[in-house]
Structure formats: C-alpha cells, structure tokens
Design a protein around this motif. Structure first.
Motif, mmCIF file in Angstrom:
data_model
loop_
_atom_site.group_PDB
_atom_site.id
_atom_site.type_symbol
_atom_site.label_atom_id
_atom_site.label_comp_id
_atom_site.label_asym_id
_atom_site.label_seq_id
_atom_site.Cartn_x
_atom_site.Cartn_y
_atom_site.Cartn_z
ATOM 1 N N ALA A 38 0.840 -1.203 0.000
ATOM 2 C CA ALA A 38 0.000 0.000 0.000
ATOM 3 C C ALA A 38 0.876 1.254 0.000
ATOM 4 O O ALA A 38 0.596 2.219 -0.729
ATOM 5 C CB ALA A 38 -0.936 -0.004 1.210
ATOM 6 N N ILE A 39 1.936 1.242 0.783
ATOM 7 C CA ILE A 39 2.851 2.385 0.832
ATOM 8 C C ILE A 39 3.542 2.567 -0.519
ATOM 9 O O ILE A 39 3.638 3.686 -1.034
ATOM 10 C CB ILE A 39 3.885 2.209 1.962
ATOM 11 C CG1 ILE A 39 3.180 2.189 3.319
ATOM 12 C CG2 ILE A 39 4.957 3.299 1.905
ATOM 13 C CD1 ILE A 39 4.015 1.616 4.440
ATOM 14 N N LYS A 40 4.018 1.463 -1.104
ATOM 15 C CA LYS A 40 4.687 1.546 -2.406
ATOM 16 C C LYS A 40 3.752 2.108 -3.471
ATOM 17 O O LYS A 40 4.149 2.950 -4.281
ATOM 18 C CB LYS A 40 5.190 0.159 -2.831
ATOM 19 C CG LYS A 40 6.418 -0.286 -2.094
ATOM 20 C CD LYS A 40 6.834 -1.682 -2.530
ATOM 21 C CE LYS A 40 7.928 -2.203 -1.612
ATOM 22 N NZ LYS A 40 8.232 -3.608 -1.854
ATOM 23 N N MET A 46 2.175 9.272 -6.237
ATOM 24 C CA MET A 46 2.741 10.613 -6.099
ATOM 25 C C MET A 46 3.859 10.849 -7.125
ATOM 26 O O MET A 46 3.956 11.944 -7.691
ATOM 27 C CB MET A 46 3.250 10.834 -4.674
ATOM 28 C CG MET A 46 2.151 10.817 -3.627
ATOM 29 S SD MET A 46 0.806 11.987 -3.920
ATOM 30 C CE MET A 46 1.629 13.545 -3.602
ATOM 31 N N ALA A 47 4.666 9.839 -7.383
ATOM 32 C CA ALA A 47 5.729 9.964 -8.384
ATOM 33 C C ALA A 47 5.130 10.155 -9.780
ATOM 34 O O ALA A 47 5.637 10.957 -10.575
ATOM 35 C CB ALA A 47 6.632 8.731 -8.351
ATOM 36 N N ASN A 53 3.747 16.249 -14.341
ATOM 37 C CA ASN A 53 3.552 17.660 -13.999
ATOM 38 C C ASN A 53 2.118 17.970 -13.592
ATOM 39 O O ASN A 53 1.617 19.065 -13.832
ATOM 40 C CB ASN A 53 3.996 18.578 -15.148
ATOM 41 C CG ASN A 53 5.492 18.602 -15.300
ATOM 42 O OD1 ASN A 53 6.219 18.547 -14.311
ATOM 43 N ND2 ASN A 53 5.955 18.648 -16.528
ATOM 44 N N GLU A 54 1.455 16.992 -12.992
ATOM 45 C CA GLU A 54 0.113 17.183 -12.447
ATOM 46 C C GLU A 54 0.269 17.730 -11.038
ATOM 47 O O GLU A 54 1.181 17.347 -10.310
ATOM 48 C CB GLU A 54 -0.646 15.852 -12.393
ATOM 49 C CG GLU A 54 -0.908 15.231 -13.737
ATOM 50 C CD GLU A 54 -2.089 15.836 -14.457
ATOM 51 O OE1 GLU A 54 -2.909 16.512 -13.805
ATOM 52 O OE2 GLU A 54 -2.186 15.637 -15.669
ATOM 53 N N LYS A 55 -0.612 18.601 -10.649
ATOM 54 C CA LYS A 55 -0.572 19.153 -9.298
ATOM 55 C C LYS A 55 -1.421 18.296 -8.365
ATOM 56 O O LYS A 55 -2.560 17.971 -8.678
ATOM 57 C CB LYS A 55 -1.097 20.584 -9.288
ATOM 58 C CG LYS A 55 -0.235 21.540 -10.068
ATOM 59 C CD LYS A 55 1.103 21.731 -9.400
ATOM 60 C CE LYS A 55 1.960 22.719 -10.161
ATOM 61 N NZ LYS A 55 3.324 22.705 -9.741
ATOM 62 N N ALA A 56 -0.841 17.939 -7.254
ATOM 63 C CA ALA A 56 -1.597 17.233 -6.216
ATOM 64 C C ALA A 56 -2.485 18.255 -5.513
ATOM 65 O O ALA A 56 -2.090 19.409 -5.340
ATOM 66 C CB ALA A 56 -0.646 16.575 -5.230
ATOM 67 N N SER A 57 -3.671 17.842 -5.124
ATOM 68 C CA SER A 57 -4.589 18.743 -4.423
ATOM 69 C C SER A 57 -4.430 18.579 -2.917
ATOM 70 O O SER A 57 -3.730 17.678 -2.441
ATOM 71 C CB SER A 57 -6.031 18.416 -4.816
ATOM 72 O OG SER A 57 -6.422 17.186 -4.227
ATOM 73 N N ALA A 85 6.096 14.725 2.963
ATOM 74 C CA ALA A 85 4.828 14.981 2.271
ATOM 75 C C ALA A 85 4.262 16.345 2.655
ATOM 76 O O ALA A 85 3.792 17.102 1.795
ATOM 77 C CB ALA A 85 3.823 13.877 2.586
ATOM 78 N N PHE A 86 4.319 16.681 3.944
ATOM 79 C CA PHE A 86 3.776 17.958 4.387
ATOM 80 C C PHE A 86 4.595 19.128 3.835
ATOM 81 O O PHE A 86 4.035 20.149 3.429
ATOM 82 C CB PHE A 86 3.685 18.027 5.913
ATOM 83 C CG PHE A 86 3.053 19.293 6.391
ATOM 84 C CD1 PHE A 86 1.703 19.528 6.176
ATOM 85 C CD2 PHE A 86 3.800 20.257 7.037
ATOM 86 C CE1 PHE A 86 1.111 20.715 6.594
ATOM 87 C CE2 PHE A 86 3.221 21.444 7.463
ATOM 88 C CZ PHE A 86 1.871 21.670 7.243
ATOM 89 N N GLU A 87 5.907 18.982 3.784
ATOM 90 C CA GLU A 87 6.751 20.039 3.212
ATOM 91 C C GLU A 87 6.393 20.278 1.748
ATOM 92 O O GLU A 87 6.307 21.417 1.303
ATOM 93 C CB GLU A 87 8.231 19.674 3.363
ATOM 94 C CG GLU A 87 8.730 19.803 4.784
ATOM 95 C CD GLU A 87 10.118 19.216 4.985
ATOM 96 O OE1 GLU A 87 10.817 18.927 3.988
ATOM 97 O OE2 GLU A 87 10.510 19.053 6.156
#
Length: 137
Positions: A38-40, A46-47, A53-57, A85-87
């Motif tokens: 699940a983590i992978k 995210m990668a 070049n998609e923006k995460a919301s 992730a928070f940074e």
C-alpha cells in the motif's frame, strides 16, 4: 492509468482517480506485506503525478498523510515520510483545514511544530494555502 499511457485519451486519470487510489492504500488491511505494498503504491501515485507535472490537491496530500498514519508502523519512518509529504504540500500551496486536521489527529508531533502566533493559535502562512481549490473539495 496504463491505458492512458498507451494512448487511450478517454481514460486519462484525474486528481479524483489518484486520490481514490491513495484512499484505497490508506484503508488497506492485512499483514506487513500488504501494508508495504500500500505504501509503495501510494508513493508510485505521487511519483506519477510529479512525472506528469500534475498538481496534487489538498485532498491528495491529506489522503497521502492518512496512508502514512495507517500503514507505516515505525514511528520514526512515519514521521519522516509525513514530514516530507507535508513540506511538499506547503511548497505547492495545498495546506487546508483537512490537512491540518489529519496532522493533529494522526501526527501530533508534526502538528505541534506548526507556526503559532503569540497567543499560541496556529498561524499558517498564506503561501501554504495559496493554491487550494475549494471547488475540488
């Protein structure tokens, strides 16, 4: 997501698709191997977002933080992944109340490091939230 990569433009994943995959990762049950998978998968999502070049919301980041909270048993590693992730969430201007709430409930040590005013109330820089799209909430 593979069909789109092979040229089928009708199946282009959206932020909803990516967030749904992350949500499935957050609520995966099973043994250590299942948690690791699940983590992978979450990190691959995210990668892929970054490579396209998609923006995460803000929803994507909140759900990624949930993945780490629920699937990473080692506190040090959970804290490291959550901090990274928070940074990124801050840099991309996607911090909203749901992200802050996820930190407060699941990563109190990280939540306690957030900036505060002289009265002790949270004082989140405007730049951290500048790209939050409430229409995609």
């Amino acid at each position: 997501m593979d069909a789109y990569g092979k040229g089928d433009l009708d199946v282009r994943p959206s932020f909803v698709t990516y967030s749904a995959v992350l949500n499935a990762c957050a609520y995966t049950r099973g043994n250590k191997r299942d948690q690791d998978n699940a983590i992978k998968i979450a990190l691959m999502v995210m990668a892929e977002l970054q490579s396209k070049n998609e923006k995460a919301s803000h929803i994507t980041f909140r759900t990624l933080l949930l993945v780490f909270a629920k699937q990473v048993p080692d506190e040090k590693e959970r804290s490291r992944l959550s901090s990274v992730a928070f940074e990124r969430c801050c840099r991309e201007g996607q911090v909203d109340e749901s992200v802050i709430g996820t930190l407060r409930m699941n990563m109190p040590s990280l939540y306690e490091k957030l900036p505060r005013n002289s009265q002790g109330a949270l004082d989140i820089p405007a730049a951290w939230s500048k790209n939050v799209d409430l229409h995609n909430a």
